[in-house]
Design a protein around this motif. Sequence first.
Motif, mmCIF file in Angstrom:
data_model
loop_
_atom_site.group_PDB
_atom_site.id
_atom_site.type_symbol
_atom_site.label_atom_id
_atom_site.label_comp_id
_atom_site.label_asym_id
_atom_site.label_seq_id
_atom_site.Cartn_x
_atom_site.Cartn_y
_atom_site.Cartn_z
ATOM 1 N N ALA A 16 16.348 71.048 20.055
ATOM 2 C CA ALA A 16 17.279 71.144 18.930
ATOM 3 C C ALA A 16 18.210 69.944 18.889
ATOM 4 N N ILE A 17 18.688 69.505 20.054
ATOM 5 C CA ILE A 17 19.622 68.378 20.106
ATOM 6 C C ILE A 17 18.923 67.083 19.698
ATOM 7 N N VAL A 18 17.720 66.847 20.226
ATOM 8 C CA VAL A 18 16.990 65.608 19.910
ATOM 9 C C VAL A 18 16.643 65.555 18.425
ATOM 10 N N ALA A 19 16.253 66.697 17.853
ATOM 11 C CA ALA A 19 15.929 66.738 16.425
ATOM 12 C C ALA A 19 17.158 66.371 15.591
ATOM 13 N N ALA A 20 18.315 66.919 15.964
ATOM 14 C CA ALA A 20 19.548 66.615 15.235
ATOM 15 C C ALA A 20 19.964 65.161 15.430
ATOM 16 N N LEU A 21 19.788 64.636 16.647
ATOM 17 C CA LEU A 21 20.150 63.239 16.936
ATOM 18 C C LEU A 21 19.328 62.282 16.082
ATOM 19 N N ALA A 22 18.026 62.506 16.030
ATOM 20 C CA ALA A 22 17.156 61.622 15.250
ATOM 21 C C ALA A 22 17.503 61.679 13.759
ATOM 22 N N ALA A 23 17.739 62.895 13.264
ATOM 23 C CA ALA A 23 18.057 63.045 11.841
ATOM 24 C C ALA A 23 19.378 62.364 11.501
ATOM 25 N N ASN A 24 20.410 62.618 12.301
ATOM 26 C CA ASN A 24 21.739 62.081 11.981
ATOM 27 C C ASN A 24 21.814 60.569 12.123
ATOM 28 N N LEU A 25 21.078 60.010 13.066
ATOM 29 C CA LEU A 25 21.099 58.560 13.246
ATOM 30 C C LEU A 25 20.551 57.844 12.018
ATOM 31 N N GLY A 26 19.407 58.322 11.528
ATOM 32 C CA GLY A 26 18.824 57.718 10.338
ATOM 33 C C GLY A 26 19.676 57.952 9.097
ATOM 34 N N ILE A 27 20.213 59.163 8.976
ATOM 35 C CA ILE A 27 21.015 59.504 7.797
ATOM 36 C C ILE A 27 22.300 58.689 7.757
ATOM 37 N N ALA A 28 22.936 58.514 8.924
ATOM 38 C CA ALA A 28 24.184 57.747 8.964
ATOM 39 C C ALA A 28 23.958 56.337 8.432
ATOM 40 N N ALA A 29 22.842 55.720 8.803
ATOM 41 C CA ALA A 29 22.558 54.348 8.367
ATOM 42 C C ALA A 29 22.419 54.262 6.849
ATOM 43 N N ILE A 30 21.658 55.165 6.265
ATOM 44 C CA ILE A 30 21.442 55.073 4.814
ATOM 45 C C ILE A 30 22.702 55.498 4.041
ATOM 46 N N LYS A 31 23.507 56.388 4.617
ATOM 47 C CA LYS A 31 24.760 56.775 3.947
ATOM 48 C C LYS A 31 25.756 55.614 3.931
ATOM 49 N N PHE A 32 25.862 54.906 5.049
ATOM 50 C CA PHE A 32 26.763 53.747 5.078
ATOM 51 C C PHE A 32 26.311 52.690 4.067
ATOM 52 N N ALA A 33 25.003 52.502 3.969
ATOM 53 C CA ALA A 33 24.487 51.527 3.005
ATOM 54 C C ALA A 33 24.817 51.957 1.576
#
Length: 319
Positions: A16-33
């Motif tokens: 559960a933690i790894v799934a959330a980590l992978a999702a949030n890392l990618g999402i944070a990048a595109i949101k900042f952009a």
Amino acid sequence: MPTPTNTPDAPQSKTAIVAALAANLGIAAIKFAAAWFTGSSAMLSEAIHSLVDTANEWLLLLGLRASQQPATERRPFGYGRELYFWAFMVAVFIFLIGGGLSLYEGYEHLRHPAPLSSPTWNYVVLGLAFCFDGGSFLVARRMFNAQRGGQPFWQAFRASKDPSVFVVLFEDASDLLGLLIAFLGVFLSHWLNKPALDGVASLLIGVLLLVVAGLLLRETKSLLLGEPAEEAILQRIAELVDAEKAVARTAAPLSSYLSPHEILVVLTVSFEPGLPAAQVVEIIERLRTAVQQAHPDVKHLFIQPVAASKPPDYGSSVA
């Protein structure tokens, strides 16, 4: 003597933690952009939210790994509460960084509202983020449902001793709600030509994060300070010990969770008078084996014998 500490195996929690980590890392990048190109305050708040969540998942992984260290001479009861400490820190970060920065961004945007440029990018990013966060949420919910069984949600949350699952679940749920708020902020500010509504959305996201952080702070603080085992478990342990013919009376067990699957229990037992010391020792070992076979999570069991003429204290069980 306490039994050796068994290192808990937590593959489901880690998933559960790894799934959330992978999702949030990618999402944070595109949101900042997207926030950079469109100037959306709500999107920037959501980017900060995802970045904080990414750091939080890393801290939970750190806590999960640290909690699985074997017991040492300096830490005879192991490192199980490392997980509780880092989960508490996650709640603090959500409160201070996630909620605080979102409120600040919303306040600044209300003071200096500016129209959004290319809001379409916001919609695309929000849609992608909702898909990724939704997938992570489904993984965390499946893990949490496997733990809670037939318990109602809030009762299971209050009773849960594994923050590595319920922290991720609440983070993902707040992500989805935050995305919905950000979408409404972007859409209404563009449709009604009121840029201030984007700042209002950022403020609402900040409030949402503060509420989630407050719930997690309360629960993780309780775990960190040491919650007792469930009353039903303690009752069954007392009944199991009372079933021994040589036992006259048993006081209410004292207990504390050291990790999600590691309980410390202290029993004060009054034995029948006249028993030889060697026989008392043999009975204690037999009782310890029986209790730990019936309740594998009881990793540390202390049985304190007292004279039959001195009844044990029957006060309520405390951590």
